[in-house]
Design a protein around this motif. Structure first.
Motif, PDB file in Angstrom:
ATOM      1  N   UNK A 169       0.717  -1.140   0.380  1.00  0.00           N
ATOM      2  CA  UNK A 169      -0.488  -0.033  -0.104  1.00  0.00           C
ATOM      3  C   UNK A 169       1.127   1.560   0.224  1.00  0.00           C
ATOM      4  N   UNK A 170       1.031   2.312  -1.169  1.00  0.00           N
ATOM      5  CA  UNK A 170       1.136   3.466  -1.154  1.00  0.00           C
ATOM      6  C   UNK A 170       0.393   4.607  -1.115  1.00  0.00           C
ATOM      7  N   UNK A 171       0.729   6.324  -0.435  1.00  0.00           N
ATOM      8  CA  UNK A 171      -0.070   7.168  -1.302  1.00  0.00           C
ATOM      9  C   UNK A 171       0.201   7.573  -2.101  1.00  0.00           C
ATOM     10  N   UNK A 172       1.866   7.135  -2.950  1.00  0.00           N
ATOM     11  CA  UNK A 172       1.900   8.000  -3.549  1.00  0.00           C
ATOM     12  C   UNK A 172       1.598   7.545  -6.016  1.00  0.00           C
ATOM     13  N   UNK A 173       0.952   7.656  -6.201  1.00  0.00           N
ATOM     14  CA  UNK A 173       0.939   7.576  -7.727  1.00  0.00           C
ATOM     15  C   UNK A 173       2.432   6.725  -8.226  1.00  0.00           C
ATOM     16  N   UNK A 174       3.384   7.366  -8.488  1.00  0.00           N
ATOM     17  CA  UNK A 174       4.713   7.125  -8.723  1.00  0.00           C
ATOM     18  C   UNK A 174       4.533   5.696  -7.960  1.00  0.00           C
ATOM     19  N   UNK A 175       4.266   5.190  -7.054  1.00  0.00           N
ATOM     20  CA  UNK A 175       4.695   3.880  -6.109  1.00  0.00           C
ATOM     21  C   UNK A 175       4.165   2.846  -7.048  1.00  0.00           C
ATOM     22  N   UNK A 176       2.639   2.525  -7.336  1.00  0.00           N
ATOM     23  CA  UNK A 176       2.490   1.647  -7.872  1.00  0.00           C
ATOM     24  C   UNK A 176       2.647   0.943  -8.909  1.00  0.00           C
ATOM     25  N   UNK A 177       2.751  -0.146  -8.962  1.00  0.00           N
ATOM     26  CA  UNK A 177       3.244  -1.459  -9.876  1.00  0.00           C
ATOM     27  C   UNK A 177       2.821  -2.429  -9.570  1.00  0.00           C
ATOM     28  N   UNK A 178       2.633  -3.151 -10.815  1.00  0.00           N
ATOM     29  CA  UNK A 178       2.301  -5.290 -10.212  1.00  0.00           C
ATOM     30  C   UNK A 178       3.339  -5.609 -11.166  1.00  0.00           C
ATOM     31  N   UNK A 179       4.024  -6.228 -10.514  1.00  0.00           N
ATOM     32  CA  UNK A 179       5.297  -8.260 -10.943  1.00  0.00           C
ATOM     33  C   UNK A 179       5.296  -8.834 -10.423  1.00  0.00           C
ATOM     34  N   UNK A 180       5.469 -10.034 -10.659  1.00  0.00           N
ATOM     35  CA  UNK A 180       5.374 -11.136 -10.308  1.00  0.00           C
ATOM     36  C   UNK A 180       5.476 -11.345  -8.816  1.00  0.00           C
ATOM     37  N   UNK A 181       3.583 -11.851  -8.639  1.00  0.00           N
ATOM     38  CA  UNK A 181       3.739 -12.297  -7.181  1.00  0.00           C
ATOM     39  C   UNK A 181       3.304 -10.626  -6.030  1.00  0.00           C
ATOM     40  N   UNK A 182       3.882  -9.321  -6.853  1.00  0.00           N
ATOM     41  CA  UNK A 182       4.017  -7.690  -6.425  1.00  0.00           C
ATOM     42  C   UNK A 182       2.947  -7.201  -6.806  1.00  0.00           C
ATOM     43  N   UNK A 183       1.596  -6.860  -5.741  1.00  0.00           N
ATOM     44  CA  UNK A 183       1.144  -5.843  -6.152  1.00  0.00           C
ATOM     45  C   UNK A 183       1.386  -4.899  -5.236  1.00  0.00           C
TER      46      UNK A 183
ATOM     47  N   UNK B 292      -3.565   7.288   6.665  1.00  0.00           N
ATOM     48  CA  UNK B 292      -4.669   8.398   8.424  1.00  0.00           C
ATOM     49  C   UNK B 292      -5.905   7.353   7.592  1.00  0.00           C
ATOM     50  N   UNK B 293      -6.444   6.909   6.534  1.00  0.00           N
ATOM     51  CA  UNK B 293      -7.641   6.324   6.258  1.00  0.00           C
ATOM     52  C   UNK B 293      -8.136   5.520   6.166  1.00  0.00           C
ATOM     53  N   UNK B 294      -8.750   5.089   7.577  1.00  0.00           N
ATOM     54  CA  UNK B 294      -9.581   3.319   7.865  1.00  0.00           C
ATOM     55  C   UNK B 294      -9.887   2.948   6.742  1.00  0.00           C
ATOM     56  N   UNK B 295     -10.896   3.752   6.624  1.00  0.00           N
ATOM     57  CA  UNK B 295     -12.126   3.441   5.302  1.00  0.00           C
ATOM     58  C   UNK B 295     -10.996   3.421   3.955  1.00  0.00           C
ATOM     59  N   UNK B 296     -10.007   3.548   3.295  1.00  0.00           N
ATOM     60  CA  UNK B 296      -9.730   2.885   2.071  1.00  0.00           C
ATOM     61  C   UNK B 296      -9.130   1.947   1.996  1.00  0.00           C
ATOM     62  N   UNK B 297      -8.332   1.541   4.246  1.00  0.00           N
ATOM     63  CA  UNK B 297      -7.458   0.708   4.970  1.00  0.00           C
ATOM     64  C   UNK B 297      -8.336  -0.705   4.144  1.00  0.00           C
ATOM     65  N   UNK B 298      -9.552  -0.780   4.712  1.00  0.00           N
ATOM     66  CA  UNK B 298     -10.233  -1.677   4.640  1.00  0.00           C
ATOM     67  C   UNK B 298     -10.824  -2.010   3.717  1.00  0.00           C
TER      68      UNK B 298
ATOM     69  N   UNK C 192      -3.771   3.808  13.333  1.00  0.00           N
ATOM     70  CA  UNK C 192      -4.777   3.720  12.592  1.00  0.00           C
ATOM     71  C   UNK C 192      -4.765   2.619  12.069  1.00  0.00           C
ATOM     72  N   UNK C 193      -3.641   2.311  11.408  1.00  0.00           N
ATOM     73  CA  UNK C 193      -3.087   0.996  10.476  1.00  0.00           C
ATOM     74  C   UNK C 193      -3.275   0.191  11.620  1.00  0.00           C
ATOM     75  N   UNK C 194      -2.886   0.373  12.289  1.00  0.00           N
ATOM     76  CA  UNK C 194      -2.500  -1.383  13.681  1.00  0.00           C
ATOM     77  C   UNK C 194      -4.361  -1.655  13.596  1.00  0.00           C
ATOM     78  N   UNK C 195      -4.755  -0.791  14.526  1.00  0.00           N
ATOM     79  CA  UNK C 195      -6.509  -1.306  15.120  1.00  0.00           C
ATOM     80  C   UNK C 195      -7.755  -1.185  13.893  1.00  0.00           C
ATOM     81  N   UNK C 196      -7.252  -1.112  12.533  1.00  0.00           N
ATOM     82  CA  UNK C 196      -8.186  -0.920  11.416  1.00  0.00           C
ATOM     83  C   UNK C 196      -7.851  -2.276  11.028  1.00  0.00           C
TER      84      UNK C 196
END
Length: 166
Positions: free
Chosen positions: A32-46, A53-59, A85-89
């Motif tokens: 998970x990342x907040x930055x668009x430029x950190x998005x990528x997909x590779x074999x077995x990674x997405x 800081x936003x529980x609804x996005x984590x859920x 927040x991430x922990x309790x979510x």
């Protein structure tokens, strides 16, 4: 690229995800990342876009898999509020026998974390029956030493246990 200013210049997003892919050779790795430029997909990674800081996005992220996770490793923003927040979510999205790790906790946050965990156990009494926790201080085990060499680990029990044994 949105890189950590303390990272070496040659660092590219996803380095730790690739390391975990190599370590857990038969697992799928989700980031998970907040930055668009950190998005990528590779074999077995997405990677997925979400704000710690936003529980609804984590859920939404966690529910999209329709499964429980074996391991959750928080190597995110390293700030107390969003990390808590991430922990309790996400803690309930851990399967029995699973491990949740918060890495790179600064020593100066130790007391604040212990206070938050105490508050969590009062607000959520059954947590002591479901989870064991450990604070792991790695400062004397690593070279060079720095203040962020602490881990907080949660283990989700396979079955209900007597919390007084811990």
């Amino acid at each position: 690229m949105n890189l950590d200013p303390n990272s070496p210049p040659a660092t590219k997003p996803g380095g730790s995800l690739r390391m975990w892919k190599d370590f857990f050779r038969y697992s799928n790795i989700f980031g998970i990342d907040i930055a668009d430029d950190c998005m990528f997909t590779e074999e077995r990674i997405k990677t997925f876009k979400a704000n710690q800081a936003k529980p609804n996005e984590l859920i939404d992220f966690a529910k999209s898999f329709n499964l429980k996770f074996d391991i959750i490793i928080d190597d995110g923003v390293h700030l107390l509020g969003p990390t808590y927040i991430t922990l309790v979510t996400l803690l309930d999205f851990l399967q029995p026998g699973g491990i949740y790790i918060i890495e790179d906790i600064w020593q100066e946050y130790r007391e604040a974390w212990l206070d938050l965990l105490q508050h969590l156990s009062m607000a959520w009494p059954e947590a002591k029956e479901k989870y064991s926790t450990a604070w792991i201080d790695l400062r004397n085990m690593t070279k060079p030493w720095n203040e962020s060499q602490n881990l907080l680990l949660f283990y989700k029990h396979d079955e209900k246990i007597d919390p007084t044994i811990f």
